[in-house]
Motif scaffolding. Structure first.
Motif, PDB file in Angstrom:
ATOM      1  N   HIS A 182       0.846  -1.196   0.000  1.00  4.89           N
ATOM      2  CA  HIS A 182       0.000   0.000   0.000  1.00  4.89           C
ATOM      3  C   HIS A 182       0.887   1.252   0.000  1.00  4.89           C
ATOM      4  O   HIS A 182       2.076   1.182   0.329  1.00  4.89           O
ATOM      5  CB  HIS A 182      -0.973   0.011   1.192  1.00  4.89           C
ATOM      6  CG  HIS A 182      -0.342  -0.194   2.535  1.00  4.89           C
ATOM      7  ND1 HIS A 182      -1.060  -0.207   3.696  1.00  4.89           N
ATOM      8  CD2 HIS A 182       0.956  -0.379   2.911  1.00  4.89           C
ATOM      9  CE1 HIS A 182      -0.247  -0.394   4.725  1.00  4.89           C
ATOM     10  NE2 HIS A 182       0.968  -0.508   4.278  1.00  4.89           N
ATOM     11  N   SER A 184       0.565   3.558   2.005  1.00  6.59           N
ATOM     12  CA  SER A 184       0.666   4.087   3.376  1.00  6.59           C
ATOM     13  C   SER A 184       2.117   4.125   3.851  1.00  6.59           C
ATOM     14  O   SER A 184       2.438   4.851   4.796  1.00  6.59           O
ATOM     15  CB  SER A 184      -0.166   3.235   4.331  1.00  6.59           C
ATOM     16  OG  SER A 184      -1.497   3.182   3.898  1.00  6.59           O
ATOM     17  N   GLN A 187       3.484   7.434   4.211  1.00  3.35           N
ATOM     18  CA  GLN A 187       3.092   8.243   5.382  1.00  3.35           C
ATOM     19  C   GLN A 187       4.300   8.434   6.291  1.00  3.35           C
ATOM     20  O   GLN A 187       4.600   9.540   6.746  1.00  3.35           O
ATOM     21  CB  GLN A 187       2.007   7.521   6.200  1.00  3.35           C
ATOM     22  CG  GLN A 187       0.632   7.520   5.574  1.00  3.35           C
ATOM     23  CD  GLN A 187      -0.435   7.090   6.584  1.00  3.35           C
ATOM     24  OE1 GLN A 187      -0.199   7.046   7.779  1.00  3.35           O
ATOM     25  NE2 GLN A 187      -1.613   6.781   6.081  1.00  3.35           N
ATOM     26  N   ARG A 208       0.085  -6.793  -4.646  1.00  2.00           N
ATOM     27  CA  ARG A 208      -0.489  -7.799  -3.745  1.00  2.00           C
ATOM     28  C   ARG A 208      -0.430  -9.165  -4.434  1.00  2.00           C
ATOM     29  O   ARG A 208      -0.744  -9.274  -5.621  1.00  2.00           O
ATOM     30  CB  ARG A 208      -1.972  -7.497  -3.447  1.00  2.00           C
ATOM     31  CG  ARG A 208      -2.231  -6.141  -2.825  1.00  2.00           C
ATOM     32  CD  ARG A 208      -2.251  -6.174  -1.320  1.00  2.00           C
ATOM     33  NE  ARG A 208      -2.386  -4.818  -0.810  1.00  2.00           N
ATOM     34  CZ  ARG A 208      -3.529  -4.272  -0.414  1.00  2.00           C
ATOM     35  NH1 ARG A 208      -4.639  -4.986  -0.441  1.00  2.00           N
ATOM     36  NH2 ARG A 208      -3.565  -3.036   0.016  1.00  2.00           N
ATOM     37  N   GLN A 222      -2.700   3.317  -5.844  1.00  3.35           N
ATOM     38  CA  GLN A 222      -3.354   4.010  -4.736  1.00  3.35           C
ATOM     39  C   GLN A 222      -2.856   5.443  -4.673  1.00  3.35           C
ATOM     40  O   GLN A 222      -1.808   5.772  -5.238  1.00  3.35           O
ATOM     41  CB  GLN A 222      -3.015   3.324  -3.406  1.00  3.35           C
ATOM     42  CG  GLN A 222      -3.663   1.979  -3.235  1.00  3.35           C
ATOM     43  CD  GLN A 222      -3.382   1.381  -1.862  1.00  3.35           C
ATOM     44  OE1 GLN A 222      -2.411   1.743  -1.207  1.00  3.35           O
ATOM     45  NE2 GLN A 222      -4.215   0.458  -1.437  1.00  3.35           N
ATOM     46  N   GLU A 224      -2.288   7.948  -1.524  1.00  5.16           N
ATOM     47  CA  GLU A 224      -2.341   8.132  -0.082  1.00  5.16           C
ATOM     48  C   GLU A 224      -2.445   9.615   0.226  1.00  5.16           C
ATOM     49  O   GLU A 224      -1.895  10.442  -0.508  1.00  5.16           O
ATOM     50  CB  GLU A 224      -1.022   7.589   0.511  1.00  5.16           C
ATOM     51  CG  GLU A 224      -1.053   7.366   1.979  1.00  5.16           C
ATOM     52  CD  GLU A 224      -1.826   6.097   2.334  1.00  5.16           C
ATOM     53  OE1 GLU A 224      -2.102   5.273   1.437  1.00  5.16           O
ATOM     54  OE2 GLU A 224      -2.152   5.940   3.529  1.00  5.16           O
ATOM     55  N   PHE A 264      -3.608   1.639  11.441  1.00  4.59           N
ATOM     56  CA  PHE A 264      -2.943   2.952  11.463  1.00  4.59           C
ATOM     57  C   PHE A 264      -3.890   4.121  11.641  1.00  4.59           C
ATOM     58  O   PHE A 264      -3.467   5.282  11.620  1.00  4.59           O
ATOM     59  CB  PHE A 264      -2.072   3.144  10.214  1.00  4.59           C
ATOM     60  CG  PHE A 264      -2.577   2.411   8.992  1.00  4.59           C
ATOM     61  CD1 PHE A 264      -2.217   1.084   8.781  1.00  4.59           C
ATOM     62  CD2 PHE A 264      -3.409   3.030   8.101  1.00  4.59           C
ATOM     63  CE1 PHE A 264      -2.685   0.393   7.671  1.00  4.59           C
ATOM     64  CE2 PHE A 264      -3.874   2.347   6.981  1.00  4.59           C
ATOM     65  CZ  PHE A 264      -3.514   1.017   6.774  1.00  4.59           C
ATOM     66  N   VAL A 265      -5.200   3.833  11.787  1.00  3.66           N
ATOM     67  CA  VAL A 265      -6.150   4.923  12.059  1.00  3.66           C
ATOM     68  C   VAL A 265      -7.086   4.541  13.200  1.00  3.66           C
ATOM     69  O   VAL A 265      -7.400   3.372  13.406  1.00  3.66           O
ATOM     70  CB  VAL A 265      -6.981   5.292  10.797  1.00  3.66           C
ATOM     71  CG1 VAL A 265      -6.210   6.208   9.874  1.00  3.66           C
ATOM     72  CG2 VAL A 265      -7.463   4.060  10.065  1.00  3.66           C
ATOM     73  N   PRO A 296     -10.867   4.113   2.016  1.00  7.97           N
ATOM     74  CA  PRO A 296     -10.630   3.822   3.421  1.00  7.97           C
ATOM     75  C   PRO A 296      -9.907   5.012   4.048  1.00  7.97           C
ATOM     76  O   PRO A 296      -9.024   5.609   3.419  1.00  7.97           O
ATOM     77  CB  PRO A 296      -9.741   2.584   3.397  1.00  7.97           C
ATOM     78  CG  PRO A 296      -9.175   2.521   2.037  1.00  7.97           C
ATOM     79  CD  PRO A 296     -10.020   3.319   1.122  1.00  7.97           C
ATOM     80  N   CYS A 297     -10.281   5.375   5.242  1.00  7.49           N
ATOM     81  CA  CYS A 297      -9.707   6.585   5.832  1.00  7.49           C
ATOM     82  C   CYS A 297      -9.896   6.579   7.351  1.00  7.49           C
ATOM     83  O   CYS A 297     -10.527   5.665   7.900  1.00  7.49           O
ATOM     84  CB  CYS A 297     -10.377   7.818   5.238  1.00  7.49           C
ATOM     85  SG  CYS A 297     -12.178   7.745   5.293  1.00  7.49           S
ATOM     86  N   ALA A 319      -5.912  10.494   7.571  1.00  5.83           N
ATOM     87  CA  ALA A 319      -5.210   9.858   6.452  1.00  5.83           C
ATOM     88  C   ALA A 319      -6.235   9.105   5.620  1.00  5.83           C
ATOM     89  O   ALA A 319      -7.304   8.727   6.130  1.00  5.83           O
ATOM     90  CB  ALA A 319      -4.146   8.894   6.967  1.00  5.83           C
ATOM     91  N   PHE A 320      -5.929   8.906   4.359  1.00  7.72           N
ATOM     92  CA  PHE A 320      -6.826   8.121   3.495  1.00  7.72           C
ATOM     93  C   PHE A 320      -6.005   7.442   2.411  1.00  7.72           C
ATOM     94  O   PHE A 320      -4.886   7.861   2.096  1.00  7.72           O
ATOM     95  CB  PHE A 320      -7.915   9.003   2.866  1.00  7.72           C
ATOM     96  CG  PHE A 320      -7.369  10.122   2.016  1.00  7.72           C
ATOM     97  CD1 PHE A 320      -7.076  11.351   2.583  1.00  7.72           C
ATOM     98  CD2 PHE A 320      -7.127   9.935   0.658  1.00  7.72           C
ATOM     99  CE1 PHE A 320      -6.555  12.388   1.807  1.00  7.72           C
ATOM    100  CE2 PHE A 320      -6.613  10.967  -0.118  1.00  7.72           C
ATOM    101  CZ  PHE A 320      -6.322  12.195   0.458  1.00  7.72           C
ATOM    102  N   GLY A 321      -6.574   6.382   1.858  1.00 11.23           N
ATOM    103  CA  GLY A 321      -5.899   5.668   0.769  1.00 11.23           C
ATOM    104  C   GLY A 321      -6.905   5.409  -0.338  1.00 11.23           C
ATOM    105  O   GLY A 321      -7.808   4.602  -0.195  1.00 11.23           O
TER     106      GLY A 321
HETATM  107  N1  DAH Z   1      -3.431   1.210   3.215  1.00 10.23           N
HETATM  108  C1  DAH Z   1      -4.778   0.722   3.210  1.00 10.23           C
HETATM  109  C2  DAH Z   1      -4.919  -0.413   2.205  1.00 10.23           C
HETATM  110  O1  DAH Z   1      -4.195  -0.464   1.280  1.00 10.23           O
HETATM  111  C3  DAH Z   1      -5.723   1.819   2.831  1.00 10.23           C
HETATM  112  C4  DAH Z   1      -5.855   2.858   3.865  1.00 10.23           C
HETATM  113  C5  DAH Z   1      -6.787   2.750   4.873  1.00 10.23           C
HETATM  114  C6  DAH Z   1      -5.042   3.979   3.849  1.00 10.23           C
HETATM  115  C7  DAH Z   1      -6.978   3.720   5.809  1.00 10.23           C
HETATM  116  C8  DAH Z   1      -5.178   4.975   4.793  1.00 10.23           C
HETATM  117  C9  DAH Z   1      -6.168   4.831   5.782  1.00 10.23           C
HETATM  118  O2  DAH Z   1      -4.424   6.061   4.821  1.00 10.23           O
HETATM  119  O3  DAH Z   1      -6.326   5.822   6.697  1.00 10.23           O
HETATM  120  O4  DAH Z   1      -5.776  -1.233   2.391  1.00 10.23           O
END
Ligand code: DAH
Length: 354
Positions: A182, A184, A187, A208, A222, A224, A264-265, A296-297, A319-321
């Motif tokens: 990911h 992330s 980050q 993956r 993705q 981020e 992470f959140v 997702p966030c 944060a979000f992805g």
């Molecule tokens: N890294 C996660 C994934 O690949 C996605 C994600 C979820 C990123 C929540 C974020 C977050 O920054 O806050 O499944």
């Protein structure tokens, strides 16, 4: 007498010249009149039979005629050449204001891939909201991919993402390498490079070890996002996400927020949008539920802030992805993610104007 004969010859030449239309015919006519077997050469060779006085009169007249025929054919050839140029210009007319047709005439040009195009679009939206754009490596270590994101070695959340591991020796105190699962990971790198308050996005490829189907690929994209400031709330998160989605889809999209677990959140959410392909009726892209998981966030976990040397008592953030491939599929009604990286020109050529 001879002068009259020469005048007749010239007007005969002029008549014949008026009847020809191509270069070969003009050259042929010229050699008929001026060539070795031609009437002018004949007249000149008969000059020896004339008296000196006669020669003095006839000579310049014959030479004058020779010159006129020469000039007439030259002028005619030049006129033909100009006509040819004009005609070819007319045939290969290029209208520089018609950008696409010019390019397709000149060469089969390429275009931006839809994932790249949407990434640029999103980058523009975030740049206008004061975010930086940063990058990170595809080959990562388990510290950045898991550990620093509050996923220690024995944490079951490691199984949420099927990972491509490198066959490096497991040595105590050494982190193993992997293809990042990911974005992330960025980050952690981003936090360490800056001091709060800050906001950045980080787009890129992720990997993956998955079985592929209409909605899963082994390589996908993705984007981020991370914002760290004081007193950041879920309301801020929702505001930024809604602004983003309405900019991308150029209309209000229906969204729903569900609780979601990501180490992470805290709290973590799944922001879903109503499937734009089937309008909520159910199709292969939304796995027949009418909604697509898109974003997702959540609010950044204090442990993650600590990994970035940020004091969680003082600062917080969200944060979000964002899954870019899914977004492209929604935007252009593509029902199988595998088309995106098929390399099939019939697919990518549909996006040439982007
Ligand atoms: N890294 C996660 C994934 O690949 C996605 C994600 C979820 C990123 C929540 C974020 C977050 O920054 O806050 O499944």
């Amino acid at each position: 007498m001879i002068e009259q004969k020469l005048n007749e010859l010239y007007s005969k030449f002029k008549n014949e010249l008026a009847g020809v239309s191509d270069r070969a015919a003009v050259l042929n006519l010229k050699s008929l009149y001026l060539g070795k077997q031609g009437p002018i050469t004949e007249i000149l060779s008969n000059m020896k039979n004339l008296s000196i006085e006669e020669r003095k009169v006839v000579g310049p007249v014959v030479n004058g005629l020779k010159e006129k025929i020469q000039q007439d054919t030259d002028a005619f050839l030049q006129k033909l050449e100009i006509e040819e140029i004009n005609q070819s210009l007319l045939k290969n007319k290029i209208d520089l204001t018609l950008r696409d047709s010019v390019l397709t005439n000149i060469q089969n040009h390429g275009g931006a891939h839809p994932v790249w195009a949407i990434q640029r679009e999103i980058e523009d939206v975030f740049l206008s909201m004061g975010f930086d754009i940063i990058d990170g490596p595809h080959i990562e270590d388990e510290y950045h991919n898991f550990e620093a994101l509050n996923i220690p070695a024995d944490h079951p959340a490691r199984d949420m993402q099927d990972t491509f591991w490198f066959e490096t020796e497991a040595r105590p105190g050494k982190f193993r390498h992997l293809l990042r699962t990911h974005t992330s990971t960025i980050q952690v790198r981003g936090m360490k490079q800056r001091r709060p308050p800050f906001r950045f996005i980080a787009p890129g490829k992720v990997f993956r070890c998955e079985r592929t189907d209409a909605s899963h690929e082994m390589v996908f994209h993705q984007l981020e996002g991370m914002l760290v400031d004081k007193d950041v709330s879920v309301a801020h998160l929702i505001y930024f996400m809604k602004t983003l989605l309405s900019e991308i889809f150029k209309r209000e999209v229906e969204v729903r927020l569900r609780p979601g677990f990501f180490p992470f959140v805290e709290p973590g959410f799944e922001l879903d949008i109503k499937c734009l392909l089937c309008k909520g009726q159910g199709c292969s892209v939304c796995k027949h539920v009418g909604w697509v998981e898109l974003l997702p966030c959540g609010l950044i976990h204090p442990n993650v802030l600590k990994s970035g040397d940020i004091n969680p008592q003082e600062w917080n953030g969200f944060a979000f992805g964002l899954g870019l491939d899914r977004l492209v599929m929604m935007k252009y009604a593509i029902d199988d993610i595998r088309h995106i990286h098929s390399g099939d020109l019939r697919f990518v050529e549909q996006f040439k104007s982007y």
